[in-house]
Design a protein around this motif. Sequence first.
Motif, PDB file in Angstrom:
ATOM      1  N   ALA A   1       0.789  -1.177  -0.006  1.00  0.00           N
ATOM      2  CA  ALA A   1      -0.146  -0.154   0.147  1.00  0.00           C
ATOM      3  C   ALA A   1       0.876   1.146   0.053  1.00  0.00           C
ATOM      4  CB  ALA A   1      -0.927   0.039   1.195  1.00  0.00           C
ATOM      5  N   LYS A   2       0.245   2.376  -0.550  1.00  0.00           N
ATOM      6  CA  LYS A   2       1.104   3.522  -0.783  1.00  0.00           C
ATOM      7  C   LYS A   2       0.223   4.666   0.011  1.00  0.00           C
ATOM      8  CE  LYS A   2       4.767   5.303  -2.579  1.00  0.00           C
ATOM      9  NZ  LYS A   2       5.198   5.367  -4.213  1.00  0.00           N
ATOM     10  N   ILE A   3      -1.053   4.685  -0.056  1.00  0.00           N
ATOM     11  CA  ILE A   3      -2.023   5.820   0.304  1.00  0.00           C
ATOM     12  C   ILE A   3      -3.105   4.984   1.060  1.00  0.00           C
ATOM     13  CG2 ILE A   3      -3.468   7.629  -0.070  1.00  0.00           C
ATOM     14  CD1 ILE A   3      -1.874   7.986  -2.800  1.00  0.00           C
ATOM     15  N   LEU A   4      -3.664   5.620   2.364  1.00  0.00           N
ATOM     16  CA  LEU A   4      -4.740   5.114   2.918  1.00  0.00           C
ATOM     17  C   LEU A   4      -5.471   6.323   2.710  1.00  0.00           C
ATOM     18  CD1 LEU A   4      -6.519   3.547   4.973  1.00  0.00           C
ATOM     19  CD2 LEU A   4      -4.913   4.458   6.745  1.00  0.00           C
ATOM     20  N   TRP A   5      -6.694   6.050   2.117  1.00  0.00           N
ATOM     21  CA  TRP A   5      -7.832   7.196   2.001  1.00  0.00           C
ATOM     22  C   TRP A   5      -8.726   7.312   3.086  1.00  0.00           C
ATOM     23  CZ3 TRP A   5      -7.389  11.755   0.068  1.00  0.00           C
ATOM     24  CH2 TRP A   5      -6.859  12.115  -1.054  1.00  0.00           C
ATOM     25  N   LEU A   6      -8.998   8.288   3.793  1.00  0.00           N
ATOM     26  CA  LEU A   6     -10.016   8.387   4.944  1.00  0.00           C
ATOM     27  C   LEU A   6     -10.913   9.677   4.452  1.00  0.00           C
ATOM     28  CD1 LEU A   6      -7.864   7.664   8.031  1.00  0.00           C
ATOM     29  CD2 LEU A   6      -9.197   6.192   6.794  1.00  0.00           C
ATOM     30  N   CYS A   7     -12.034   9.836   4.909  1.00  0.00           N
ATOM     31  CA  CYS A   7     -13.017  10.934   4.753  1.00  0.00           C
ATOM     32  C   CYS A   7     -13.977  11.122   5.870  1.00  0.00           C
ATOM     33  CB  CYS A   7     -13.719  10.901   3.403  1.00  0.00           C
ATOM     34  SG  CYS A   7     -14.931  12.058   3.120  1.00  0.00           S
ATOM     35  N   TYR A   8     -13.673  11.956   6.698  1.00  0.00           N
ATOM     36  CA  TYR A   8     -14.569  12.185   7.872  1.00  0.00           C
ATOM     37  C   TYR A   8     -14.536  13.877   8.144  1.00  0.00           C
ATOM     38  CZ  TYR A   8     -14.424   7.178   8.512  1.00  0.00           C
ATOM     39  OH  TYR A   8     -14.696   5.918   8.112  1.00  0.00           O
ATOM     40  N   PRO A   9     -15.707  14.388   8.465  1.00  0.00           N
ATOM     41  CA  PRO A   9     -17.158  13.557   8.334  1.00  0.00           C
ATOM     42  C   PRO A   9     -17.080  13.141   6.888  1.00  0.00           C
ATOM     43  CG  PRO A   9     -17.178  15.751   9.268  1.00  0.00           C
ATOM     44  CD  PRO A   9     -15.974  15.769   8.723  1.00  0.00           C
ATOM     45  N   ASN A  10     -17.867  11.888   6.772  1.00  0.00           N
ATOM     46  CA  ASN A  10     -18.025  11.101   5.749  1.00  0.00           C
ATOM     47  C   ASN A  10     -19.078  11.277   4.518  1.00  0.00           C
ATOM     48  OD1 ASN A  10     -18.839   8.004   4.584  1.00  0.00           O
ATOM     49  ND2 ASN A  10     -16.741   8.354   4.647  1.00  0.00           N
ATOM     50  N   ASN A  11     -18.791  11.391   3.382  1.00  0.00           N
ATOM     51  CA  ASN A  11     -19.531  11.176   2.296  1.00  0.00           C
ATOM     52  C   ASN A  11     -19.530   9.687   1.721  1.00  0.00           C
ATOM     53  OD1 ASN A  11     -21.042  11.565  -0.100  1.00  0.00           O
ATOM     54  ND2 ASN A  11     -19.541  12.829  -1.041  1.00  0.00           N
ATOM     55  N   PRO A  12     -20.582   9.087   1.751  1.00  0.00           N
ATOM     56  CA  PRO A  12     -21.711   9.436   1.805  1.00  0.00           C
ATOM     57  C   PRO A  12     -22.407   9.058   3.307  1.00  0.00           C
ATOM     58  CG  PRO A  12     -21.592   7.203   0.851  1.00  0.00           C
ATOM     59  CD  PRO A  12     -20.196   7.669   1.093  1.00  0.00           C
ATOM     60  N   THR A  13     -21.707   8.334   4.132  1.00  0.00           N
ATOM     61  CA  THR A  13     -22.763   8.078   5.148  1.00  0.00           C
ATOM     62  C   THR A  13     -22.846   9.004   6.432  1.00  0.00           C
ATOM     63  OG1 THR A  13     -20.627   7.488   6.404  1.00  0.00           O
ATOM     64  CG2 THR A  13     -21.463   5.716   4.899  1.00  0.00           C
ATOM     65  N   GLY A  14     -22.198  10.125   6.248  1.00  0.00           N
ATOM     66  CA  GLY A  14     -22.544  11.154   7.313  1.00  0.00           C
ATOM     67  C   GLY A  14     -21.746  10.870   8.611  1.00  0.00           C
ATOM     68  N   ALA A  15     -21.153   9.756   8.648  1.00  0.00           N
ATOM     69  CA  ALA A  15     -20.300   9.453   9.861  1.00  0.00           C
ATOM     70  C   ALA A  15     -19.327  10.481  10.290  1.00  0.00           C
ATOM     71  CB  ALA A  15     -19.884   8.146  10.011  1.00  0.00           C
ATOM     72  N   VAL A  16     -18.930  10.429  11.623  1.00  0.00           N
ATOM     73  CA  VAL A  16     -17.776  11.258  11.957  1.00  0.00           C
ATOM     74  C   VAL A  16     -16.803  10.115  12.534  1.00  0.00           C
ATOM     75  CG1 VAL A  16     -18.854  13.463  12.516  1.00  0.00           C
ATOM     76  CG2 VAL A  16     -18.908  11.841  14.348  1.00  0.00           C
ATOM     77  N   ALA A  17     -15.627  10.570  12.807  1.00  0.00           N
ATOM     78  CA  ALA A  17     -14.518   9.590  13.150  1.00  0.00           C
ATOM     79  C   ALA A  17     -13.924  10.316  14.604  1.00  0.00           C
ATOM     80  CB  ALA A  17     -13.176   9.603  12.385  1.00  0.00           C
ATOM     81  N   PRO A  18     -13.843   9.412  15.586  1.00  0.00           N
ATOM     82  CA  PRO A  18     -13.306   9.771  16.734  1.00  0.00           C
ATOM     83  C   PRO A  18     -11.816   9.988  16.504  1.00  0.00           C
ATOM     84  CG  PRO A  18     -13.831   7.446  17.163  1.00  0.00           C
ATOM     85  CD  PRO A  18     -14.369   7.856  15.691  1.00  0.00           C
ATOM     86  N   LYS A  19     -11.019  10.741  17.296  1.00  0.00           N
ATOM     87  CA  LYS A  19      -9.527  10.845  17.664  1.00  0.00           C
ATOM     88  C   LYS A  19      -8.905   9.728  17.436  1.00  0.00           C
ATOM     89  CE  LYS A  19      -6.237  14.177  19.158  1.00  0.00           C
ATOM     90  NZ  LYS A  19      -6.240  15.102  20.198  1.00  0.00           N
ATOM     91  N   ALA A  20      -9.558   8.655  18.419  1.00  0.00           N
ATOM     92  CA  ALA A  20      -8.692   7.413  18.516  1.00  0.00           C
ATOM     93  C   ALA A  20      -8.753   6.647  17.334  1.00  0.00           C
ATOM     94  CB  ALA A  20      -9.660   6.516  19.439  1.00  0.00           C
ATOM     95  N   PHE A  21      -9.670   6.734  16.558  1.00  0.00           N
ATOM     96  CA  PHE A  21      -9.646   6.171  14.961  1.00  0.00           C
ATOM     97  C   PHE A  21      -8.485   6.666  14.401  1.00  0.00           C
ATOM     98  CE2 PHE A  21     -10.317   6.042  10.548  1.00  0.00           C
ATOM     99  CZ  PHE A  21     -10.106   4.498  10.346  1.00  0.00           C
TER     100      PHE A  21
END
Length: 389
Positions: free
Chosen positions: A170-190
């Motif tokens: 792997a070269k890149i890990l993509w994350l998106c929060y607040p998330n499109n499309p689910t509307g979820a947010v990620a806690p800092k622990a994640f």
Amino acid sequence: MPASINKAQRIQKLPPYLFAEIDRLKKEVASRGVDIISLGIGDPDTPTPAHVVERLVTAARNPANHRYPDYEGLPAFRRAAAGWMASRYGVTVDPDAEVVSLIGSKEGIANLAVAFVDPDDVVLVPDPGYPVYHVGTVFNGGVTYRMPLRRENAFLPDLAAIPAEVARRAKILWLCYPNNPTGAVAPKAFFEEAIRFGERHGVIVAHDAAYAELFYGERPPSILEVPGARDVAVEFHSLSKTFNMTGWRVGFAVGNREIVAGLGKVKTNVDSGIFQAVQEAGIAALESDDAVVARLRALYRERRDVLVAALASVGLPCDPPPATFYVWVPVPRGETSAGLAKRCLTEAGVVVTPGNGFGDAGEGYVRLTLCSPVERLREAAERLRALRL
Ligand SMILES: Cc1ncc(COP(=O)(O)O)c(C=O)c1O
């Protein structure tokens, strides 16, 4: 086009356009004179704040702004971006080395792969997810590994489930929060877990924060708040949704200086930056009074509450999203994402987006946007009653 000219492999390999059928049906339904309510596209319906428009008008009159801009952005724009990171997140960044301006965050998301993905490199992408993470990867010969986002895991990817061989390539890990499309947010622990994953495997952790300001509870964290993030992470910010500026094309990337420099290297070669008058207006936006975004949050919160309650009353119960202007609605038993989207359009004149358009793990959901006034949202839900879900 002459028959002997073939499109490049990268174009031929694109996944089929899943919304083509919806677009066709939309035309057909509109031609019957139906007043279509579109809850499909995530594009704010309210105008850019007046003080931002005023700044553009003034800046556009200045001949100094009529010449080629610098690709990396005006120093004053990058300072305003750094100031934004400090005031929102308490994160201090060097505006000269750790910030690059973007012609909308989409540009930077696509160009990150140009800078860092070699053929056969693996890029880890969320599924469902914003399609550009995948497209940017395959345009550059890479392959994506899809990380399912499931409700039972709070729409966070299970990083421990990524096979060792995949993580190695792997070269890149993509994350998106607040998330499109689910509307979820990620806690800092994640985010801490993601940064540790990046450090362990030598992977760039790229966080797409396009919806950072559209939250209804506590402010969601920046990934750069995590200790050590500066070694592996880059975060993409956009003025599009925060200030109703989707058409203006302005955003920035911030984080690890080598990653920012890599992105900058691509940009010097393929674009010439953002119209300086737009950057000046961008500075006015970034330096806005907090009340500007607070008003927008209040608007979407009201719409969210109206739509979620109305949907529940017509047989489409769903979780109220803690952030974003998207509502991620499970499809009732016996329906599919595409089937329900088709019925909403043909039987009720309401456009919704089938969840599988964002990846296979989006099957079983449709996405509705909050970019319409409350009366239209109420009417949309009322019309869906006819579907007897
Ligand atoms: C998750 C996500 N990231 C990035 C973007 C791109 O935004 P922009 O290029 O307008 O900054 C969008 C736009 O819809 C999005 O949904």
